[in-house]
Design a protein around this motif. Structure first.
Motif, PDB file in Angstrom:
ATOM      1  N   ILE A  51     126.713   6.938  80.500  1.00 18.21           N
ATOM      2  CA  ILE A  51     126.746   6.637  79.064  1.00 18.21           C
ATOM      3  C   ILE A  51     125.349   6.293  78.569  1.00 18.21           C
ATOM      4  O   ILE A  51     124.898   6.789  77.527  1.00 18.21           O
ATOM      5  CB  ILE A  51     127.718   5.470  78.788  1.00 18.21           C
ATOM      6  CG1 ILE A  51     129.161   5.919  79.025  1.00 18.21           C
ATOM      7  CG2 ILE A  51     127.552   4.955  77.353  1.00 18.21           C
ATOM      8  CD1 ILE A  51     130.170   4.780  78.964  1.00 18.21           C
ATOM      9  N   SER A  52     124.642   5.451  79.320  1.00 19.49           N
ATOM     10  CA  SER A  52     123.314   5.023  78.863  1.00 19.49           C
ATOM     11  C   SER A  52     122.335   6.178  78.793  1.00 19.49           C
ATOM     12  O   SER A  52     121.402   6.157  77.984  1.00 19.49           O
ATOM     13  CB  SER A  52     122.768   3.930  79.785  1.00 19.49           C
ATOM     14  OG  SER A  52     122.457   4.445  81.066  1.00 19.49           O
ATOM     15  N   SER A  53     122.513   7.189  79.646  1.00 21.77           N
ATOM     16  CA  SER A  53     121.609   8.342  79.616  1.00 21.77           C
ATOM     17  C   SER A  53     121.912   9.280  78.459  1.00 21.77           C
ATOM     18  O   SER A  53     121.097  10.141  78.129  1.00 21.77           O
ATOM     19  CB  SER A  53     121.677   9.107  80.941  1.00 21.77           C
ATOM     20  OG  SER A  53     122.944   9.716  81.107  1.00 21.77           O
ATOM     21  N   ASP A  54     123.085   9.127  77.845  1.00 19.70           N
ATOM     22  CA  ASP A  54     123.452   9.914  76.665  1.00 19.70           C
ATOM     23  C   ASP A  54     123.202   9.045  75.439  1.00 19.70           C
ATOM     24  O   ASP A  54     124.032   8.228  75.044  1.00 19.70           O
ATOM     25  CB  ASP A  54     124.925  10.329  76.751  1.00 19.70           C
ATOM     26  CG  ASP A  54     125.336  11.288  75.637  1.00 19.70           C
ATOM     27  OD1 ASP A  54     124.733  11.212  74.538  1.00 19.70           O
ATOM     28  OD2 ASP A  54     126.251  12.093  75.854  1.00 19.70           O
ATOM     29  N   LYS A  55     122.031   9.206  74.817  1.00 18.36           N
ATOM     30  CA  LYS A  55     121.630   8.323  73.731  1.00 18.36           C
ATOM     31  C   LYS A  55     122.570   8.413  72.533  1.00 18.36           C
ATOM     32  O   LYS A  55     122.834   7.410  71.862  1.00 18.36           O
ATOM     33  CB  LYS A  55     120.195   8.640  73.290  1.00 18.36           C
ATOM     34  CG  LYS A  55     119.179   8.672  74.418  1.00 18.36           C
ATOM     35  CD  LYS A  55     119.167   7.394  75.237  1.00 18.36           C
ATOM     36  CE  LYS A  55     118.151   7.454  76.363  1.00 18.36           C
ATOM     37  NZ  LYS A  55     118.244   6.306  77.280  1.00 18.36           N
ATOM     38  N   ASP A  56     123.087   9.597  72.269  1.00 19.32           N
ATOM     39  CA  ASP A  56     123.984   9.758  71.127  1.00 19.32           C
ATOM     40  C   ASP A  56     125.305   9.028  71.364  1.00 19.32           C
ATOM     41  O   ASP A  56     125.811   8.312  70.484  1.00 19.32           O
ATOM     42  CB  ASP A  56     124.242  11.248  70.879  1.00 19.32           C
ATOM     43  CG  ASP A  56     125.000  11.491  69.582  1.00 19.32           C
ATOM     44  OD1 ASP A  56     124.583  10.942  68.543  1.00 19.32           O
ATOM     45  OD2 ASP A  56     126.007  12.230  69.613  1.00 19.32           O
ATOM     46  N   LEU A  57     125.879   9.176  72.564  1.00 24.84           N
ATOM     47  CA  LEU A  57     127.122   8.482  72.886  1.00 24.84           C
ATOM     48  C   LEU A  57     126.906   6.975  72.881  1.00 24.84           C
ATOM     49  O   LEU A  57     127.758   6.214  72.391  1.00 24.84           O
ATOM     50  CB  LEU A  57     127.631   8.942  74.249  1.00 24.84           C
ATOM     51  CG  LEU A  57     128.889   8.239  74.788  1.00 24.84           C
ATOM     52  CD1 LEU A  57     130.053   8.378  73.820  1.00 24.84           C
ATOM     53  CD2 LEU A  57     129.247   8.789  76.162  1.00 24.84           C
ATOM     54  N   THR A  58     125.778   6.527  73.414  1.00 25.33           N
ATOM     55  CA  THR A  58     125.482   5.098  73.424  1.00 25.33           C
ATOM     56  C   THR A  58     125.453   4.541  72.004  1.00 25.33           C
ATOM     57  O   THR A  58     126.047   3.493  71.710  1.00 25.33           O
ATOM     58  CB  THR A  58     124.126   4.840  74.111  1.00 25.33           C
ATOM     59  OG1 THR A  58     124.200   5.270  75.464  1.00 25.33           O
ATOM     60  CG2 THR A  58     123.766   3.365  74.074  1.00 25.33           C
ATOM     61  N   LYS A  59     124.777   5.253  71.103  1.00 19.06           N
ATOM     62  CA  LYS A  59     124.712   4.810  69.707  1.00 19.06           C
ATOM     63  C   LYS A  59     126.102   4.724  69.082  1.00 19.06           C
ATOM     64  O   LYS A  59     126.422   3.773  68.359  1.00 19.06           O
ATOM     65  CB  LYS A  59     123.854   5.769  68.893  1.00 19.06           C
ATOM     66  CG  LYS A  59     122.362   5.586  69.063  1.00 19.06           C
ATOM     67  CD  LYS A  59     121.588   6.609  68.257  1.00 19.06           C
ATOM     68  CE  LYS A  59     122.061   6.628  66.815  1.00 19.06           C
ATOM     69  NZ  LYS A  59     121.348   7.645  66.027  1.00 19.06           N
ATOM     70  N   HIS A  60     126.929   5.714  69.366  1.00 20.48           N
ATOM     71  CA  HIS A  60     128.281   5.744  68.804  1.00 20.48           C
ATOM     72  C   HIS A  60     129.085   4.528  69.269  1.00 20.48           C
ATOM     73  O   HIS A  60     129.757   3.861  68.459  1.00 20.48           O
ATOM     74  CB  HIS A  60     128.980   7.038  69.222  1.00 20.48           C
ATOM     75  CG  HIS A  60     130.414   7.111  68.806  1.00 20.48           C
ATOM     76  ND1 HIS A  60     130.807   7.328  67.503  1.00 20.48           N
ATOM     77  CD2 HIS A  60     131.563   6.984  69.535  1.00 20.48           C
ATOM     78  CE1 HIS A  60     132.133   7.323  67.440  1.00 20.48           C
ATOM     79  NE2 HIS A  60     132.613   7.129  68.662  1.00 20.48           N
ATOM     80  N   LEU A  61     129.005   4.203  70.573  1.00 13.78           N
ATOM     81  CA  LEU A  61     129.756   3.065  71.101  1.00 13.78           C
ATOM     82  C   LEU A  61     129.219   1.738  70.564  1.00 13.78           C
ATOM     83  O   LEU A  61     129.992   0.826  70.243  1.00 13.78           O
ATOM     84  CB  LEU A  61     129.697   3.067  72.629  1.00 13.78           C
ATOM     85  CG  LEU A  61     130.405   4.240  73.328  1.00 13.78           C
ATOM     86  CD1 LEU A  61     130.166   4.182  74.831  1.00 13.78           C
ATOM     87  CD2 LEU A  61     131.891   4.237  73.022  1.00 13.78           C
ATOM     88  N   LEU A  62     127.898   1.638  70.475  1.00  7.87           N
ATOM     89  CA  LEU A  62     127.318   0.402  69.957  1.00  7.87           C
ATOM     90  C   LEU A  62     127.673   0.186  68.493  1.00  7.87           C
ATOM     91  O   LEU A  62     128.028  -0.927  68.075  1.00  7.87           O
ATOM     92  CB  LEU A  62     125.797   0.416  70.140  1.00  7.87           C
ATOM     93  CG  LEU A  62     125.261   0.420  71.575  1.00  7.87           C
ATOM     94  CD1 LEU A  62     123.741   0.402  71.572  1.00  7.87           C
ATOM     95  CD2 LEU A  62     125.801  -0.751  72.373  1.00  7.87           C
TER      96      LEU A  62
END
Length: 739
Positions: free
Chosen positions: A216-227
């Motif tokens: 998840i952390s390596s996928d910046k877009d997914l990380t932003k969505h979850l945050l």
């Protein structure tokens, strides 16, 4: 006069506790030849040459116990082996392997010495010993020697073979807490603790670091969505597929923007504060080379900060700094970078420096920054003209004490949302001492396996104990990562003792490993049938994550030639000090020398543990006062003087009375078990002493471990010895004992 070289007869790595120290060492047997007749004060110019080549030798205290002590010995006269010891130690220090322990002792053969030096990495220490020999001989014979070149090679070797500084900070913290650790590969994979109590780290990742969270952390877009879904402030943005799409996204978001790889790390390929189409398109090409996709985000004004989260709390924070050059009207940008930035003594090529070099051929973001200002590396800025080189490079200014509690809370939340136990959170804010909402600050990245170097060696501010924070998170207060370990040393029925102790632990309900001369055992399963009373087999047990206890048979030769497999034990058994006749190759000749060898088993008993000692052997009894824990004695009769005195002091002892194994503490005694048939002599001429004494020793170890009397009794009854080995009776014994 020219002297012949000091000759290395053998180099022996002792990887565990040994007769010299608790720590790994290399023991070099050296023949100094005709230098036996030439101490240092009889060699013209030697003192001056050696002290000028290695001026840092003044820090060596030696036996005098004060700064300059070794040089005083050198001037007064000392022998080549002693000099070799100190030079080898100093070369290790200069190579970055800080250590101070060393010894030089003469053997029974004239001119032959044992030189001992602490070893943090075997190959490096071996190379330092060889380099020390060459340096000392050059100083003796007044021939040239390239000290700087030799030290440079040793440092390069150490940098390539030793743990990195981030991992070393964690292992050092574990050592400070008394938690053992084992390096599992040639890289930075390390086990902290033993057996089932162990944890593993790989630099700043642990065995608690979820693979899903890392993805998840390596996928910046997914990380932003979850945050964003959890109310964590993040910059608006999206993934783009081309330069045209990148510009379209920038227009939608509103300039200025940031362009970065979707799955990049360490800031590679990130371009910030972009305000024109050309800048966005150039930045797209840079980012596209670093990751699988490219993102365009709103530019957040402020400074870049890296906050380290360990176990849901911020433990360190660092701030980035801008890097500028000032033109002089004659030098190029590249020349000014080298003069004004790379000349900073805080900058260097590796992790030994808090700041890195600015390398134009490697840092395309710097080239882009120059282009935005109308410069190339070959441009010559006018006198007094300031040129920005890096906007937020080198995040190495410590600001831990400035972090606002609200920032601390939101950053810790971000790590929890992604699922990381150790995370590096990149925050952009104008003032880290204010809440992010007040300044439109945002979290721009969440990183797994964060670098620790910026917190360990900040360019400005206080170093932070981040290694200790990681260890404390893995091992809360009261946990030491240890399993019960029993070591058996001596010659009298040590295999029988080791196997009986393992059997009793098995009946106790613990998964137990055994390394002895009969083989390697995991519980009752024999996995090796050869002699496994050695360091390597012992290490196999300690790295086994299923084992809850371990038993080791340790002969004198193992201690002398390999070192113990473990650093501390709960129980150490010593049966006798016989066997010197077989140890001539180690220059061991009598029981007194054997005492100093086998006391190693007692020296490593932990304060809460016990040494189980043969009360019938007066030399063994001298080890009792050396134990950090309790001493438990065993002997065939209650009237042995050592047992009588021991009981008078209110201490514990085991002995035989009317074919019964008795356990006493002070004047109070009770039946532990009946002496089993297999402990009796098979033939009239056969002595019963060894077998019965061995049972007493094993029972003493079980008592020290806290195994209930009922289990000890059942274990002794169901354990058999025959002429082909020792075989526990498996049928229902464990079930009966547990019931």
């Amino acid at each position: 006069m020219t002297y012949k070289d000091i000759e290395f007869l053998r180099l022996t790595p002792l990887r565990g506790p040994n007769i010299w120290t608790y720590r790994p060492i290399i023991e070099a047997w050296v023949d100094i030849g005709d230098l036996e007749d030439a101490p240092s004060n009889k060699i013209p110019g030697f003192y001056e040459r050696l002290s000028s080549w290695l001026p840092s030798l003044i820090e060596h205290r030696c036996s005098i116990g004060e700064r300059g002590g070794f040089l005083a010995r050198l001037r007064a006269g000392t022998w080549a082996a002693h000099i070799l010891e100190h030079v080898a130690l100093e070369l290790q220090n200069l190579a970055g392997q800080r250590t101070g322990f060393g010894k030089a002792r003469q053997t029974s053969k004239r001119g032959v010495y044992r030189v001992v030096v602490r070893s943090r990495q075997e190959q490096v220490t071996g190379a330092c010993l060889e380099a020390a020999r060459d340096l000392v001989m050059a100083a003796i014979n007044d021939t040239p020697y390239d000290v700087a070149g030799s030290v440079g090679k040793l440092r390069e070797m150490a940098d390539s073979l030793c743990l990195g500084p981030s991992t070393a900070s964690i292992t050092n913290a574990a050592t400070e807490r008394g938690i053992p650790w084992i390096r599992l590969n040639e890289g930075n994979l390390v086990q902290i603790g033993y057996g089932s109590r162990q944890r593993r780290i790989w630099t700043a990742e642990s065995d608690q670091t979820s693979a899903i969270a890392e993805s998840i952390s390596s996928d910046k877009d997914l990380t932003k969505h979850l945050l964003a879904a959890c109310g964590v402030p993040v910059p608006e943005g999206r993934i783009v597929e081309s330069t045209e799409d990148a510009w379209a996204a920038a227009e939608d978001i509103g300039l200025p923007v940031v362009v970065k790889p979707r799955d990049g790390n360490h800031g590679r390929g990130v371009s910030i504060n972009l305000t024109t189409r050309q800048e966005v398109e150039d930045a797209y090409g840079i980012a596209d080379k670093e990751g699988s996709a490219v993102m365009v985000e709103r530019f957040v004004p402020g400074d870049e900060h890296r906050l380290l989260v360990v176990g849901n709390r911020v433990v360190a924070a660092a701030k980035g700094e801008t890097a500028w050059i000032v033109g002089d009207g004659s030098a190029s940008v590249a020349e000014l970078i080298d003069r004004q930035i790379n000349s900073d003594p805080r900058r260097g090529p590796d992790d030994n420096f808090p700041l890195g070099f600015v390398l134009l051929e490697e840092d395309t973001a710097v080239v882009l920054e120059l282009k935005r200002q109308g410069y190339t590396p070959e441009s010559v800025p006018g006198a007094g003209k300031k040129v920005l080189i890096q906007r937020n490079g080198n995040v190495t200014l410590d600001v831990t004490d400035l972090v606002h509690p609200d920032v601390d809370a939101v950053v810790a939340l971000a790590a929890r949302v992604v699922g990381l136990d150790i995370a590096g959170i990149d925050v952009v804010a104008e003032d880290i001492s204010r809440p992010l909402e007040e300044q439109r600050g945002a979290i721009v990245e969440v990183n797994a396996g964060p670098g620790l170097h910026m917190h360990l060696m900040p360019a400005e501010g206080e170093p932070r104990p981040v290694g200790r924070a990681i260890v404390d998170n893995l091992f809360p207060v009261g946990e030491d990562g240890r399993i019960p370990i029993v070591g058996v040393a001596g010659t009298q029925d040590t295999s029988l003792i080791a196997r009986l102790v393992a059997w009793l632990i098995h009946l106790w309900g613990r998964s137990v490993g055994l390394a002895c001369r009969d083989g390697l055992f995991l519980d009752l399963r024999q996995v090796e049938k050869k002699d496994c009373a050695n360091w390597a087999a012992g290490q196999r047990l300690l790295i086994n994550r299923t084992l809850e206890a371990a038993v080791f048979e340790n002969g004198a030769e193992l201690i002398l030639g390999q070192g113990l497999a473990y650093d501390r034990c709960q129980v150490g058994i010593v049966t006798d000090v016989e066997g010197a006749a077989a140890l001539g190759q180690y220059d061991i000749q009598d029981a007194e020398q054997m005492f100093h060898v086998l006391r190693t088993q007692v020296d490593v008993v932990s304060p809460g543990g016990a040494a189980v000692l043969n009360a019938a052997d007066p030399v063994v009894m001298r080890m009792a006062v050396l134990c950090d824990g309790e001493a438990i004695l065993y002997g065939l009769g209650s009237n042995l003087p050592a047992i009588v005195e021991h009981r008078a002091q209110g201490r514990r002892a085991l002995f035989l009375r009317d074919k019964r194994i008795m356990l006493a503490q002070g004047p109070v005694e009770g039946l532990l078990a009946e002496l089993p048939v297999y402990a009796a002599p098979r033939e009239e001429s056969e002595a019963t002493v060894p077998r019965a004494a061995g049972l007493l020793a094993a029972a003493g170890a079980a008592v020290a471990l806290g195994i209930p009397v009922e289990i000890i009794r059942v274990g002794i009854e169901t354990f058999e010895q025959d002429r082909n080995g020792i075989t526990p009776q498996r049928s229902h014994a464990r079930r009966t004992a547990i019931q």
